[in-house]
Scaffold this motif. Structure first.
Motif, mmCIF file in Angstrom:
data_model
loop_
_atom_site.group_PDB
_atom_site.id
_atom_site.type_symbol
_atom_site.label_atom_id
_atom_site.label_comp_id
_atom_site.label_asym_id
_atom_site.label_seq_id
_atom_site.Cartn_x
_atom_site.Cartn_y
_atom_site.Cartn_z
ATOM 1 N N THR A 26 56.558 -6.677 -88.611
ATOM 2 C CA THR A 26 57.790 -6.883 -89.381
ATOM 3 C C THR A 26 57.765 -8.197 -90.146
ATOM 4 O O THR A 26 58.763 -8.582 -90.737
ATOM 5 N N ARG A 27 56.628 -8.908 -90.151
ATOM 6 C CA ARG A 27 56.538 -10.225 -90.776
ATOM 7 C C ARG A 27 55.865 -10.130 -92.140
ATOM 8 O O ARG A 27 55.031 -9.272 -92.384
ATOM 9 N N LYS A 28 56.246 -11.068 -93.009
ATOM 10 C CA LYS A 28 55.632 -11.147 -94.337
ATOM 11 C C LYS A 28 54.768 -12.402 -94.403
ATOM 12 O O LYS A 28 55.154 -13.463 -93.921
ATOM 13 N N PHE A 29 53.609 -12.251 -95.043
ATOM 14 C CA PHE A 29 52.685 -13.356 -95.209
ATOM 15 C C PHE A 29 52.298 -13.467 -96.673
ATOM 16 O O PHE A 29 52.276 -12.469 -97.393
ATOM 17 N N ALA A 30 51.997 -14.686 -97.101
ATOM 18 C CA ALA A 30 51.600 -14.944 -98.481
ATOM 19 C C ALA A 30 50.138 -15.386 -98.493
ATOM 20 O O ALA A 30 49.759 -16.316 -97.787
ATOM 21 N N LEU A 31 49.342 -14.682 -99.290
ATOM 22 C CA LEU A 31 47.925 -15.001 -99.455
ATOM 23 C C LEU A 31 47.712 -15.500 -100.874
ATOM 24 O O LEU A 31 48.189 -14.880 -101.824
ATOM 25 N N SER A 32 47.014 -16.593 -101.029
ATOM 26 C CA SER A 32 46.730 -17.107 -102.365
ATOM 27 C C SER A 32 46.034 -16.027 -103.179
ATOM 28 O O SER A 32 45.068 -15.405 -102.714
ATOM 29 N N SER A 33 46.497 -15.802 -104.397
ATOM 30 C CA SER A 33 45.901 -14.758 -105.241
ATOM 31 C C SER A 33 44.443 -15.076 -105.571
ATOM 32 O O SER A 33 43.663 -14.175 -105.848
ATOM 33 N N GLU A 34 44.061 -16.365 -105.535
ATOM 34 C CA GLU A 34 42.678 -16.739 -105.791
ATOM 35 C C GLU A 34 41.751 -16.232 -104.695
ATOM 36 O O GLU A 34 40.558 -16.058 -104.911
ATOM 37 N N LEU A 35 42.288 -15.983 -103.534
ATOM 38 C CA LEU A 35 41.533 -15.513 -102.384
ATOM 39 C C LEU A 35 41.331 -13.997 -102.417
ATOM 40 O O LEU A 35 40.328 -13.487 -101.929
ATOM 41 N N GLY A 130 62.306 -12.207 -101.786
ATOM 42 C CA GLY A 130 63.364 -11.221 -101.579
ATOM 43 C C GLY A 130 64.490 -11.839 -100.780
ATOM 44 O O GLY A 130 64.957 -12.927 -101.091
ATOM 45 N N ASP A 131 64.894 -11.168 -99.730
ATOM 46 C CA ASP A 131 65.967 -11.693 -98.883
ATOM 47 C C ASP A 131 65.419 -12.363 -97.630
ATOM 48 O O ASP A 131 66.152 -12.582 -96.672
ATOM 49 N N GLY A 132 64.133 -12.707 -97.635
ATOM 50 C CA GLY A 132 63.531 -13.328 -96.469
ATOM 51 C C GLY A 132 62.544 -14.409 -96.844
ATOM 52 O O GLY A 132 62.602 -14.990 -97.930
ATOM 53 N N VAL A 133 61.620 -14.642 -95.932
ATOM 54 C CA VAL A 133 60.629 -15.695 -96.089
ATOM 55 C C VAL A 133 59.253 -15.129 -95.771
ATOM 56 O O VAL A 133 59.095 -14.352 -94.836
ATOM 57 N N ALA A 134 58.272 -15.515 -96.569
ATOM 58 C CA ALA A 134 56.876 -15.180 -96.289
ATOM 59 C C ALA A 134 56.186 -16.462 -95.838
ATOM 60 O O ALA A 134 56.449 -17.539 -96.360
ATOM 61 N N ILE A 135 55.308 -16.323 -94.872
ATOM 62 C CA ILE A 135 54.571 -17.467 -94.349
ATOM 63 C C ILE A 135 53.252 -17.557 -95.096
ATOM 64 O O ILE A 135 52.443 -16.626 -95.059
ATOM 65 N N GLY A 136 53.039 -18.673 -95.787
ATOM 66 C CA GLY A 136 51.793 -18.879 -96.528
ATOM 67 C C GLY A 136 50.661 -19.226 -95.579
ATOM 68 O O GLY A 136 50.818 -20.093 -94.725
ATOM 69 N N LEU A 137 49.543 -18.552 -95.705
ATOM 70 C CA LEU A 137 48.384 -18.781 -94.841
ATOM 71 C C LEU A 137 47.311 -19.574 -95.580
ATOM 72 O O LEU A 137 46.999 -19.275 -96.729
ATOM 73 N N HIS A 138 46.758 -20.579 -94.903
ATOM 74 C CA HIS A 138 45.659 -21.363 -95.472
ATOM 75 C C HIS A 138 44.415 -20.497 -95.566
ATOM 76 O O HIS A 138 44.030 -19.832 -94.593
ATOM 77 N N ALA A 139 43.758 -20.514 -96.702
ATOM 78 C CA ALA A 139 42.557 -19.718 -96.920
ATOM 79 C C ALA A 139 41.448 -20.114 -95.950
ATOM 80 O O ALA A 139 40.769 -19.251 -95.392
ATOM 81 N N ARG A 140 41.245 -21.390 -95.733
ATOM 82 C CA ARG A 140 40.159 -21.853 -94.861
ATOM 83 C C ARG A 140 40.349 -21.334 -93.440
ATOM 84 O O ARG A 140 39.416 -20.854 -92.810
#
Length: 177
Positions: A26-35, A130-140
């Motif tokens: 049920t969680r949202k994560f953000a991945l750098s588009s460069e990755l 949206g109506d929530g938060v995504a957790i950004g993940l470090h590529a390394r």
């Protein structure tokens, strides 16, 4: 600046970052588009531990397991996300791809104070989506599993990161991490 030395107002250049927002459990994560190198449906990817796409191998990483979440299912929205950076490749299975978002770098919110230790190397910050938060993940950190062990699985001799569910419990109770 004009020829006479007077300043002419112009909009300041604000760095923009692009993130692919994905869902696991049920969680949202953000991945750098460069990755991100590509997306595959389950029919396209099959059920192998290492995908080979255009001659490049992408070992499978269990991101849900690393974060203490359930493994991504086999629903119609399930995708394999191909990741690569600096010659390191991996793929992760996600329940859903929510979309691509552009965010001003200054709008990536810092982690709350409860995140004080090693987890600062795992998460970029919080991104309103949206109506929530995504957790950004470090590529390394994300690709570190691909550098360890056979098939890209985390080597058990390496410390297992603090589970996202543990962090949520600690934040709710006000306990420092």
């Amino acid at each position: 600046m004009s020829l006479r030395g007077r300043g002419i107002g112009s909009a300041a250049h604000v760095p923009i970052e692009r993130f692919l927002i994905v869902g696991i459990d049920t969680r949202k994560f953000a991945l750098s588009s460069e990755l991100v190198q590509g997306l595959l449906t389950m029919e396209e990817s099959g059920s192998v531990s290492t995908l080979t796409v255009q001659g490049q191998e992408y070992p499978s990483l269990d991101l849900g397991g690393q974060l203490g979440l359930g493994q991504a299912g086999d629903g119609p929205e399930t995708r394999m996300v191909l990741l690569a950076q600096a010659g390191i490749r991996a793929c992760i299975r996600v329940d859903q791809v929510h979309g691509l978002v552009e965010v001003e770098r200054t709008r990536v919110l810092p982690l709350p104070r409860q995140f004080r230790s090693e987890e600062r190397n795992w998460y970029v910050g919080l991104i309103l989506y949206g109506d929530g938060v995504a957790i950004g993940l470090h590529a390394r950190w994300l690709l570190s599993g691909a550098m360890q062990g056979e098939g890209g699985l985390l080597n058990q001799s390496q410390p297992v990161p603090l589970r996202l569910s543990d962090t949520s419990d600690r934040m709710r109770k006000g306990i420092a991490c």
